[in-house]
Write a protein that holds these residues in place. Structure first.
Motif, mmCIF file in Angstrom:
data_model
loop_
_atom_site.group_PDB
_atom_site.id
_atom_site.type_symbol
_atom_site.label_atom_id
_atom_site.label_comp_id
_atom_site.label_asym_id
_atom_site.label_seq_id
_atom_site.Cartn_x
_atom_site.Cartn_y
_atom_site.Cartn_z
ATOM 1 N N ASP A 150 44.490 -48.255 24.703
ATOM 2 C CA ASP A 150 44.635 -47.922 23.293
ATOM 3 C C ASP A 150 46.031 -48.293 22.794
ATOM 4 O OD1 ASP A 150 46.406 -45.200 23.318
ATOM 5 O OD2 ASP A 150 45.070 -45.278 25.046
ATOM 6 N N THR A 151 46.180 -48.325 21.494
ATOM 7 C CA THR A 151 47.424 -48.757 20.861
ATOM 8 C C THR A 151 48.624 -47.926 21.303
ATOM 9 O OG1 THR A 151 46.253 -49.596 18.921
ATOM 10 C CG2 THR A 151 48.592 -49.080 18.644
ATOM 11 N N GLN B 242 42.227 -53.294 27.471
ATOM 12 C CA GLN B 242 41.353 -52.254 26.917
ATOM 13 C C GLN B 242 42.103 -50.963 26.626
ATOM 14 O OE1 GLN B 242 37.487 -51.834 28.948
ATOM 15 N NE2 GLN B 242 37.927 -53.743 30.043
ATOM 16 N N THR C 87 49.113 -46.245 24.051
ATOM 17 C CA THR C 87 49.479 -46.545 25.434
ATOM 18 C C THR C 87 50.237 -47.859 25.523
ATOM 19 O OG1 THR C 87 47.587 -45.327 26.337
ATOM 20 C CG2 THR C 87 48.583 -47.017 27.746
#
Length: 212
Positions: free
Chosen positions: A146-147, A144, A149
């Motif tokens: 984000d890109t 879950q 991260t």
């Protein structure tokens, strides 16, 4: 049979790879390569071409061996990215602990000596590091986070992996390197968990904690 090479080309390539792995590109002399492969200079050139061409073939050979192992380790845990990262590190640690191969990593060794490489060889080394990063990034996809991260984590894992190789060349015990890998996996787990619970990231407390 007339004209047939009287030696195993793959075996010679493997021995040459170990010379580059142990000594680095700059210090891997033709004499050392010839001694390891059992080929004279003429046969060495005739079979593999220039030293740079041989080096690049050795990089490909190395990446085909260990790249396959990394791929298998990462794909073995499709729904557990942290375990996949741990398995990825295990491949490196098992190689470091293997007394039959040189210490460290051919790619890390070559990256450290980038100023001595030609532009094409340097690009190949960087490309292999990028391939490693993409493998890790793919293993982290089903989370879950984000890109941004996930991109940062993939780069972080590759950086730790290369550091393990460098530390092993400096004489760090495998037991210490396993601690580094364990802490890195813990960092990945914490980062993914935090990214999956944005309320914790923003407030420092899980949702519904009294006193918020």
């Amino acid at each position: 049979m007339s004209g047939r090479k009287q030696f195993d080309v793959d075996a010679a390539l493997d021995r040459a790879m170990r010379v580059f792995w142990q000594l680095g590109y700059a210090d891997a002399s033709l004499d050392a390569l010839g001694s390891a492969t059992g080929l004279g200079r003429g046969s060495l050139y005739g079979t593999f071409g220039t030293k740079e061409v041989l080096f690049r073939r050795c990089l490909d050979h190395y990446s085909s061996i260990y790249g396959a192992q990394y791929e298998h380790a990462l794909c073995a845990h499709p729904h557990d990215p942290v375990r996949a990262v741990q398995a990825f590190f295990d491949v490196t640690l098992d190689r470091i602990a293997d007394p039959s191969v040189p210490g460290g990593c051919l790619i890390a060794q070559s990256a450290a000596q980038s100023p001595t490489l030609t532009q094409d060889s340097g690009m190949q080394v960087r490309g292999l590091l990028e391939t490693q990063r993409r493998r890790i990034r793919t293993a982290l996809t089903h989370t879950q986070a984000d890109t941004a991260t996930l991109d940062e984590l993939a780069t972080y894992v590759v950086a730790v992996n290369q550091s393990l190789a460098v530390l092993s060349r400096a004489g760090a015990p495998v037991a210490e390197l396993r601690v580094v890998a364990r802490l890195a996996a813990t960092t990945v787990a914490h980062t993914l968990a935090t990214a999956a619970t944005p309320d914790v990231a923003e407030t420092g407390f899980p949702p519904g904690t009294p006193g918020q």
